[in-house]
Design a protein around this motif. Structure first.
Motif, short mmCIF file in Angstrom:
data_model
loop_
_atom_site.label_atom_id
_atom_site.label_comp_id
_atom_site.label_asym_id
_atom_site.label_seq_id
_atom_site.Cartn_x
_atom_site.Cartn_y
_atom_site.Cartn_z
N ILE A 9 0.82 -1.21 0.00
CA ILE A 9 0.00 0.00 0.00
C ILE A 9 0.85 1.26 0.00
O ILE A 9 0.47 2.28 -0.59
CB ILE A 9 -0.98 0.00 1.20
N ILE A 12 1.68 1.98 -3.54
CA ILE A 12 0.49 2.44 -4.29
C ILE A 12 0.18 3.88 -3.95
O ILE A 12 -0.12 4.69 -4.83
CB ILE A 12 -0.71 1.52 -3.97
N LEU A 90 -2.89 1.62 -8.48
CA LEU A 90 -2.99 0.24 -8.00
C LEU A 90 -2.40 -0.75 -9.00
O LEU A 90 -1.54 -1.58 -8.66
CB LEU A 90 -4.46 -0.10 -7.73
N CYS A 165 -0.84 -8.34 1.57
CA CYS A 165 -1.00 -7.01 2.16
C CYS A 165 -2.49 -6.72 2.35
O CYS A 165 -3.24 -6.58 1.37
CB CYS A 165 -0.36 -5.96 1.25
N THR A 168 -3.89 -3.48 0.77
CA THR A 168 -4.01 -3.57 -0.69
C THR A 168 -5.21 -4.42 -1.08
O THR A 168 -5.96 -4.08 -2.00
CB THR A 168 -2.73 -4.17 -1.29
#
Length: 344
Positions: A9, A12, A90, A165, A168
């Motif tokens: 994350i 991202i 993403l 994750c 995510t």
């Protein structure tokens, strides 16, 4: 066991990644209201997206749904521009992780591949199998409502195997819920998931049936082989597997000698040459005539170079000249005087 990825994350939500994703999302959309609104305060918008993604409070907006009718009717679901930025951020991070597990027979939505590479590979396989002197046959399959038939619980098994994750996975769930059937056409993430889903068919062909001589472009598959009987048996197993394991069914399938041409990716592919499909030429004529009759010159200027670029990958020099003459003749009939030559 396949590697699982953690702590994604932060990558991202990284502001540099978000700025890069913002510029990618803006390609071809710089006149849209969504882009213009985002651009007005883009620095603040990027900062806000960063905070929402890190905190887990990000929620996408409502889809705008509309229909397109060529080459077949499809319902498209478009996200607001802000959410397209997030999807680019993403997919820019997780896309390569799934890409590494895909087989080279898959050509859709992959860097360095596409429709033209798929058509070229199909012709290469026809030539390769034909060297034995035996006839070559093509099994061609197409799934019914592919995107709308994807079982999300089966898809999520593949996602969970790759990504550990939690943040995510929660972000992915905002666009692709775990329960239910179908993913929206139009999402950048849907292109990735449709490719990941189809990889299970690729592995069935390569690993179970030891048949690497195929090409898949999303839900369109062509398998080439010297034995018609083998392809007939293979089709039955493929249909059973896709139906029971993936919830997919064939809308149509056929087995034909490759010498008659393989209809694939907009071309009729033969051993030594490629032609444009007759339907594609007919649709091109209709569009050219409609744009000229209505005086829609901007749409004609956008359509023709794109279609011509696709046609130039086939043996189409005479066809392109024919359509230029067709446009000129129709312009003269419509306007009584003057000349028209297609742009580009």
């Amino acid at each position: 066991m396949a590697r699982r990825y953690r702590n994604l994350i932060a990558q991202i939500a990284d502001k540099e990644n978000l700025w890069h994703s913002y510029h990618k999302a803006s390609i071809g959309r710089r006149s849209s209201s969504g882009y213009l609104n985002f651009k007005e305060c883009d620095a603040a918008a990027i900062d806000q997206l960063h905070e929402l993604l890190i905190s887990g409070e990000y929620r996408p907006g409502r889809y705008r749904e509309f229909w397109v009718y060529e080459p077949k009717p499809r319902q498209i679901a478009a996200l607001p521009f802000r959410d397209r930025v997030v999807q680019h951020a993403l997919i820019g991070v997780i896309g390569p992780l799934f890409e590494a597990g895909m087989l080279p027979q898959s050509h859709a939505c992959r860097k360095g591949m596409g429709m033209h590479s798929g058509a070229i590979r199909c012709q290469q396989l026809i030539r390769q199998l034909g060297k034995s002197g035996r006839p070559v046959f093509a099994l061609k399959t197409d799934f019914s409502r592919y995107f709308h038939s994807i079982k999300r619980d089966v898809l999520w098994q593949q996602i969970d195997r790759k990504i550990s994750c939690r943040a995510t996975r929660n972000l992915i769930e905002q666009f692709t819920p775990r329960e239910g059937v179908g993913i929206p056409i139009g999402n950048l993430s849907s292109q990735l998931w449709a490719n990941v889903y189809g990889t299970q068919v690729d592995r069935l062909l390569c690993q179970t049936f030891k048949t690497p001589t195929f090409i898949r472009y999303m839900d369109d598959i062509v398998v080439l082989h010297n034995s018609r009987a083998f392809l007939e048996e293979l089709q039955g197993f493929m249909e059973l597997f896709c139906n029971h394991a993936l919830g997919l069914r064939f809308s149509k399938w056929s087995i034909r000698p490759a010498s008659l041409g393989v209809n694939f990716l907009g071309y009729r592919i033969f051993r030594d040459y490629k032609l444009m499909r007759k339907q594609s030429v007919t649709r091109a004529k209709l569009k050219i005539r409609r744009y000229i009759t209505r005086g829609e010159w901007d749409r004609l200027r956008k359509f023709w170079p794109a279609w011509k670029g696709h046609a130039q990958w086939a043996d189409s020099h005479n066809l392109i000249n024919h359509l230029n003459n067709y446009a000129r003749e129709h312009y003269v009939r419509t306007h009584e005087h003057g000349q028209c030559t297609l742009p580009g």
